[in-house]
Write a protein that holds these residues in place. Sequence first.
Motif, PDB file in Angstrom:
ATOM      1  N   GLY A 171      53.903  42.458  46.399  1.00  0.00           N
ATOM      2  CA  GLY A 171      53.611  41.952  45.055  1.00  0.00           C
ATOM      3  C   GLY A 171      53.101  43.079  44.195  1.00  0.00           C
ATOM      4  O   GLY A 171      52.417  43.995  44.680  1.00  0.00           O
ATOM      5  N   HIS A 172      53.428  43.017  42.892  1.00  0.00           N
ATOM      6  CA  HIS A 172      53.054  44.087  41.958  1.00  0.00           C
ATOM      7  C   HIS A 172      52.195  43.500  40.836  1.00  0.00           C
ATOM      8  O   HIS A 172      52.609  42.555  40.172  1.00  0.00           O
ATOM      9  N   GLY A 173      51.007  44.076  40.646  1.00  0.00           N
ATOM     10  CA  GLY A 173      50.130  43.632  39.561  1.00  0.00           C
ATOM     11  C   GLY A 173      49.760  44.793  38.655  1.00  0.00           C
ATOM     12  O   GLY A 173      49.824  45.950  39.063  1.00  0.00           O
ATOM     13  N   GLU A 174      49.387  44.463  37.416  1.00  0.00           N
ATOM     14  CA  GLU A 174      48.985  45.499  36.457  1.00  0.00           C
ATOM     15  C   GLU A 174      47.727  45.048  35.724  1.00  0.00           C
ATOM     16  O   GLU A 174      47.623  43.882  35.327  1.00  0.00           O
ATOM     17  N   ALA A 175      46.784  45.971  35.580  1.00  0.00           N
ATOM     18  CA  ALA A 175      45.549  45.660  34.840  1.00  0.00           C
ATOM     19  C   ALA A 175      45.279  46.780  33.849  1.00  0.00           C
ATOM     20  O   ALA A 175      45.863  47.863  33.947  1.00  0.00           O
ATOM     21  N   GLY A 228      38.651  53.949  37.533  1.00  0.00           N
ATOM     22  CA  GLY A 228      37.666  53.602  38.567  1.00  0.00           C
ATOM     23  C   GLY A 228      37.991  52.309  39.288  1.00  0.00           C
ATOM     24  O   GLY A 228      37.452  52.042  40.363  1.00  0.00           O
ATOM     25  N   ALA A 229      38.867  51.495  38.704  1.00  0.00           N
ATOM     26  CA  ALA A 229      39.195  50.203  39.327  1.00  0.00           C
ATOM     27  C   ALA A 229      39.964  50.406  40.635  1.00  0.00           C
ATOM     28  O   ALA A 229      39.830  49.617  41.573  1.00  0.00           O
ATOM     29  N   ALA A 230      40.768  51.486  40.722  1.00  0.00           N
ATOM     30  CA  ALA A 230      41.511  51.755  41.967  1.00  0.00           C
ATOM     31  C   ALA A 230      40.540  51.974  43.121  1.00  0.00           C
ATOM     32  O   ALA A 230      40.762  51.511  44.244  1.00  0.00           O
ATOM     33  N   SER A 231      39.457  52.648  42.827  1.00  0.00           N
ATOM     34  CA  SER A 231      38.454  52.905  43.862  1.00  0.00           C
ATOM     35  C   SER A 231      37.794  51.602  44.321  1.00  0.00           C
ATOM     36  O   SER A 231      37.527  51.419  45.516  1.00  0.00           O
ATOM     37  N   ILE A 232      37.543  50.696  43.376  1.00  0.00           N
ATOM     38  CA  ILE A 232      36.961  49.389  43.742  1.00  0.00           C
ATOM     39  C   ILE A 232      37.926  48.626  44.646  1.00  0.00           C
ATOM     40  O   ILE A 232      37.527  48.004  45.633  1.00  0.00           O
ATOM     41  N   THR A 265      41.258  35.150  22.336  1.00  0.00           N
ATOM     42  CA  THR A 265      42.227  36.212  22.638  1.00  0.00           C
ATOM     43  C   THR A 265      41.937  36.853  24.005  1.00  0.00           C
ATOM     44  O   THR A 265      41.728  38.061  24.093  1.00  0.00           O
ATOM     45  N   PRO A 266      41.918  36.061  25.085  1.00  0.00           N
ATOM     46  CA  PRO A 266      41.666  36.661  26.405  1.00  0.00           C
ATOM     47  C   PRO A 266      42.793  37.613  26.774  1.00  0.00           C
ATOM     48  O   PRO A 266      43.932  37.435  26.325  1.00  0.00           O
ATOM     49  N   ASP A 267      42.477  38.616  27.565  1.00  0.00           N
ATOM     50  CA  ASP A 267      43.496  39.535  28.068  1.00  0.00           C
ATOM     51  C   ASP A 267      43.714  39.209  29.535  1.00  0.00           C
ATOM     52  O   ASP A 267      42.830  39.431  30.360  1.00  0.00           O
ATOM     53  N   PHE A 268      44.894  38.689  29.858  1.00  0.00           N
ATOM     54  CA  PHE A 268      45.152  38.250  31.239  1.00  0.00           C
ATOM     55  C   PHE A 268      45.227  39.434  32.200  1.00  0.00           C
ATOM     56  O   PHE A 268      45.234  39.231  33.408  1.00  0.00           O
ATOM     57  N   GLN A 269      45.304  40.655  31.672  1.00  0.00           N
ATOM     58  CA  GLN A 269      45.303  41.839  32.543  1.00  0.00           C
ATOM     59  C   GLN A 269      43.901  42.402  32.731  1.00  0.00           C
ATOM     60  O   GLN A 269      43.736  43.478  33.283  1.00  0.00           O
ATOM     61  N   LYS A 270      42.899  41.703  32.271  1.00  0.00           N
ATOM     62  CA  LYS A 270      41.537  42.159  32.546  1.00  0.00           C
ATOM     63  C   LYS A 270      40.526  41.022  32.724  1.00  0.00           C
ATOM     64  O   LYS A 270      39.440  41.243  33.245  1.00  0.00           O
ATOM     65  N   LEU A 276      39.897  43.245  40.299  1.00  0.00           N
ATOM     66  CA  LEU A 276      40.202  41.924  40.855  1.00  0.00           C
ATOM     67  C   LEU A 276      41.444  41.325  40.172  1.00  0.00           C
ATOM     68  O   LEU A 276      42.284  40.678  40.805  1.00  0.00           O
ATOM     69  N   THR A 277      41.545  41.588  38.870  1.00  0.00           N
ATOM     70  CA  THR A 277      42.681  41.094  38.082  1.00  0.00           C
ATOM     71  C   THR A 277      44.003  41.682  38.582  1.00  0.00           C
ATOM     72  O   THR A 277      44.993  40.951  38.757  1.00  0.00           O
ATOM     73  N   ALA A 278      44.028  43.003  38.803  1.00  0.00           N
ATOM     74  CA  ALA A 278      45.259  43.652  39.272  1.00  0.00           C
ATOM     75  C   ALA A 278      45.691  43.049  40.607  1.00  0.00           C
ATOM     76  O   ALA A 278      46.877  42.765  40.825  1.00  0.00           O
ATOM     77  N   VAL A 279      44.712  42.811  41.481  1.00  0.00           N
ATOM     78  CA  VAL A 279      44.998  42.223  42.797  1.00  0.00           C
ATOM     79  C   VAL A 279      45.525  40.793  42.633  1.00  0.00           C
ATOM     80  O   VAL A 279      46.521  40.396  43.249  1.00  0.00           O
ATOM     81  N   GLU A 280      44.858  40.015  41.789  1.00  0.00           N
ATOM     82  CA  GLU A 280      45.239  38.612  41.586  1.00  0.00           C
ATOM     83  C   GLU A 280      46.690  38.503  41.095  1.00  0.00           C
ATOM     84  O   GLU A 280      47.466  37.674  41.565  1.00  0.00           O
ATOM     85  N   ILE A 281      47.048  39.367  40.159  1.00  0.00           N
ATOM     86  CA  ILE A 281      48.413  39.311  39.604  1.00  0.00           C
ATOM     87  C   ILE A 281      49.433  39.721  40.673  1.00  0.00           C
ATOM     88  O   ILE A 281      50.505  39.108  40.792  1.00  0.00           O
TER      89      ILE A 281
END
Length: 422
Positions: free
Chosen positions: A71-75, A81-85, A310-315, A127-132
């Motif tokens: 699966g491929h997600g984008e945030a 720093g999110a990659a490290s998390i 105006t939520p951003d679904f990628q964050k 968490l968003t990138a993973v969820e997507i």
Amino acid sequence: MRSLSRRWFLRSAGSLCGGALALARLSAAIQTTSSPYRRPKLKITDVRTAEVRVHGHQLHVRIYTDQGIYGHGEATDAAAGAASIIQRHLRFVLLGQDPLNIELLFERGRTLGIFAGAQAGQYVTALTAVEIALWDLAGKALELPIYQLLGGKVRDRIRLYCDTGHHEVDNEKSREILARARQMGFSIIKMDCDDPRNPYRWDRLNWTMNNRELDLVVKRVEWVRQQLPQEIELAVDGHGRFDVVTAKRLARAFEPLRLLYFEEPVPAENVAAMREVRESTATPIACGENRYLRHGFTDILEQRAADILTPDFQKCGGLFEGRKIADLAHAYYTPIMPHCVVSPIGTMASCHVCATIPNFISLEWHWFDDLESWREWVQEGDIIKNGFIEVSDRPGIGLTMNEEAARKRQVPGTPWFEPWKG
Ligand code: MG
């Protein structure tokens, strides 16, 4: 036929084995042999990332399984720093797990980080990138588009609005920008009303407007409004720069222009201040791109601090979290216009959610200055048709990255979907 088969199975198994152990084995046998509705059994084997810089910083993540499906997600935005998390924290929530238990993995990942910033910013972006990526994986595994897994479509195509990201007016460049946006078929255009280089600012830090500065800003917005036919709506973005007094004065000055909305007239973290601006004007107020999870939207809705969210679904937590935020807003009769600054992959992921939301108006598109990258980013080519995106019917998100094109924007020194070496 199926019930006869089950009875036969029960009788046969009972006579052969007997006892609780046999029944447990029997139950498993029935699950794996007699049901035509078996869900695939997958196990997560790896998580890899890639980082690009286009409109800000974007994080791409791929979640791999033991059956070759990934699966491929984008945030975006708080992506540095999110990659490290992901690799140092969320990886251990994911490895060995069934990727179809999306809510379970999301909630484990969120609660794991309660003392590590899991309320907003980088942690929620990771968490968003993973969820997507999990939703893309689930769609591919079940051979369904994501919109179907989120409740089904209420619309087939998603209206985009064009954020030009410009505030220049009355020159060749500004005329070319508006002409190109109209040529691409957009029915809503957004411009900036915060100009760090406004020559009349008090100083470089203070955003309180004096009269000359305010008059110049209002004149610019008036000029753009005059260039557009009535059927094209205009919105302005303040990027949370102004204080309350300036935001109120601007919002009142904009009233004759009947803007679609004035976005983030004050910073998003003070809901009472946002409400004060909203109550002072007939110009609709929008906010949400700098709020996270459902929790970031409940007080805005309860306090009636915004007309449009105006939520951003990628964050904000991802696709299902976005759907939940939209449902909350629907209960308060509040429409949604999601923020979106990501590649065609993330944008199509957002389109799957937008397709399921009754209270949706339009989705942002912000690659106006990166059109070449936009058009070559995925193997499917340009997905925008006359100001709209048709929601993909292919499994998962439905798009495949053109790696050669995307890699041109790689953040130097970051991995490109390579195994984690940490
Ligand atoms: Mg904005």
